[in-house]
Design a protein around this motif. Sequence first.
Motif, PDB file in Angstrom:
ATOM      1  N   GLY A   1       0.815  -1.216   0.000  1.00 42.77           N
ATOM      2  CA  GLY A   1       0.000   0.000   0.000  1.00 42.77           C
ATOM      3  C   GLY A   1       0.843   1.257   0.000  1.00 42.77           C
ATOM      4  N   THR A   2       1.929   1.234   0.769  1.00 43.90           N
ATOM      5  CA  THR A   2       2.833   2.387   0.797  1.00 43.90           C
ATOM      6  C   THR A   2       3.475   2.600  -0.578  1.00 43.90           C
ATOM      7  OG1 THR A   2       3.296   1.949   3.120  1.00 43.90           O
ATOM      8  CG2 THR A   2       4.835   3.379   1.963  1.00 43.90           C
ATOM      9  N   ASN A   3       3.911   1.513  -1.198  1.00 41.43           N
ATOM     10  CA  ASN A   3       4.502   1.622  -2.536  1.00 41.43           C
ATOM     11  C   ASN A   3       3.473   2.124  -3.545  1.00 41.43           C
ATOM     12  OD1 ASN A   3       6.944   0.709  -1.582  1.00 41.43           O
ATOM     13  ND2 ASN A   3       6.605  -1.404  -2.217  1.00 41.43           N
TER      14      ASN A   3
ATOM     15  N   GLN B   1       0.960   4.084  -2.919  1.00 36.25           N
ATOM     16  CA  GLN B   1       0.726   5.510  -2.683  1.00 36.25           C
ATOM     17  C   GLN B   1       1.802   6.367  -3.339  1.00 36.25           C
ATOM     18  OE1 GLN B   1       0.479   5.793   1.563  1.00 36.25           O
ATOM     19  NE2 GLN B   1      -1.693   5.229   1.624  1.00 36.25           N
TER      20      GLN B   1
ATOM     21  N   ARG C   1       1.191   6.270  -7.011  1.00 37.47           N
ATOM     22  CA  ARG C   1       0.054   7.119  -7.356  1.00 37.47           C
ATOM     23  C   ARG C   1       0.479   8.590  -7.433  1.00 37.47           C
ATOM     24  NH1 ARG C   1      -3.877   8.037  -2.655  1.00 37.47           N
ATOM     25  NH2 ARG C   1      -2.021   9.181  -2.091  1.00 37.47           N
ATOM     26  N   ASP C   2       1.221   9.032  -6.438  1.00 32.58           N
ATOM     27  CA  ASP C   2       1.644  10.431  -6.415  1.00 32.58           C
ATOM     28  C   ASP C   2       2.573  10.758  -7.580  1.00 32.58           C
ATOM     29  OD1 ASP C   2       0.157  10.662  -4.114  1.00 32.58           O
ATOM     30  OD2 ASP C   2       1.880  10.531  -2.752  1.00 32.58           O
TER      31      ASP C   2
ATOM     32  N   GLU D   1      -5.653   7.917 -12.272  1.00 29.60           N
ATOM     33  CA  GLU D   1      -5.657   8.263 -10.850  1.00 29.60           C
ATOM     34  C   GLU D   1      -6.788   7.558 -10.119  1.00 29.60           C
ATOM     35  OE1 GLU D   1      -5.814  12.490 -10.476  1.00 29.60           O
ATOM     36  OE2 GLU D   1      -4.008  12.790 -11.665  1.00 29.60           O
TER      37      GLU D   1
ATOM     38  N   LYS E   1      -6.511   4.863  -7.099  1.00 29.84           N
ATOM     39  CA  LYS E   1      -7.224   5.137  -5.853  1.00 29.84           C
ATOM     40  C   LYS E   1      -8.093   3.939  -5.461  1.00 29.84           C
ATOM     41  CE  LYS E   1     -10.635   8.189  -3.826  1.00 29.84           C
ATOM     42  NZ  LYS E   1     -11.693   9.146  -4.092  1.00 29.84           N
TER      43      LYS E   1
ATOM     44  N   LEU F   1      -5.847   1.198  -4.071  1.00 28.51           N
ATOM     45  CA  LEU F   1      -5.439   1.532  -2.699  1.00 28.51           C
ATOM     46  C   LEU F   1      -6.580   1.296  -1.710  1.00 28.51           C
ATOM     47  CD1 LEU F   1      -3.263   4.700  -3.258  1.00 28.51           C
ATOM     48  CD2 LEU F   1      -2.561   2.590  -2.151  1.00 28.51           C
TER      49      LEU F   1
ATOM     50  N   GLN G   1      -6.490  -1.298   1.448  1.00 28.52           N
ATOM     51  CA  GLN G   1      -6.870  -0.861   2.803  1.00 28.52           C
ATOM     52  C   GLN G   1      -7.983  -1.755   3.357  1.00 28.52           C
ATOM     53  OE1 GLN G   1      -6.141   2.752   3.917  1.00 28.52           O
ATOM     54  NE2 GLN G   1      -7.010   2.396   5.920  1.00 28.52           N
TER      55      GLN G   1
END
Length: 160
Positions: free
Chosen positions: A38-40, A42, A45-46, A73, A77, A80, A84
Amino acid sequence: MNTRDTEDVTAPLRGIAQDPEAFAAYLAQVQLVLLGIGTNLQVLRDETRVHLRATHVEGDRFYHARLRALPVERALKDVLGHVQALTEGLEKSTFKRRAHADDVNSLPGKRKEKAQAKAQKKNPAAIAPAPEFGGGVPVGPDSGYAGPASIYDLGDRRSA
């Protein structure tokens, strides 16, 4: 994949499924992996958002790059959000597994209490202590002989 390969994979998981502590530890490891993913995602995504919104083609208006980037995007989202939800679901299943184990462990005691209550309800004289005075015959104002027999007998009673 034949049945032998399936058995090799499921054998360790069978032991994990039977032990609530091992189940919690295994799901915690899976959850850590998902949180790392999830961190990767994010970061991806950015970075993707910055790159796609900065990509302009000749003849674009100022908002065309943003409009082209929105589906990508939105897809990231959604992914992600699913990651979560997976991590929350793993945590919830761990709590439910522990609650199930606690229920199973307390079940014999509950059944014993229920059987005692049922036995007392069927035969209260055998379990209840004998009255101290009167030789087993109730004595006193609550003996059941002088009072009204039902709520309809509670009407206008006057004592002499």
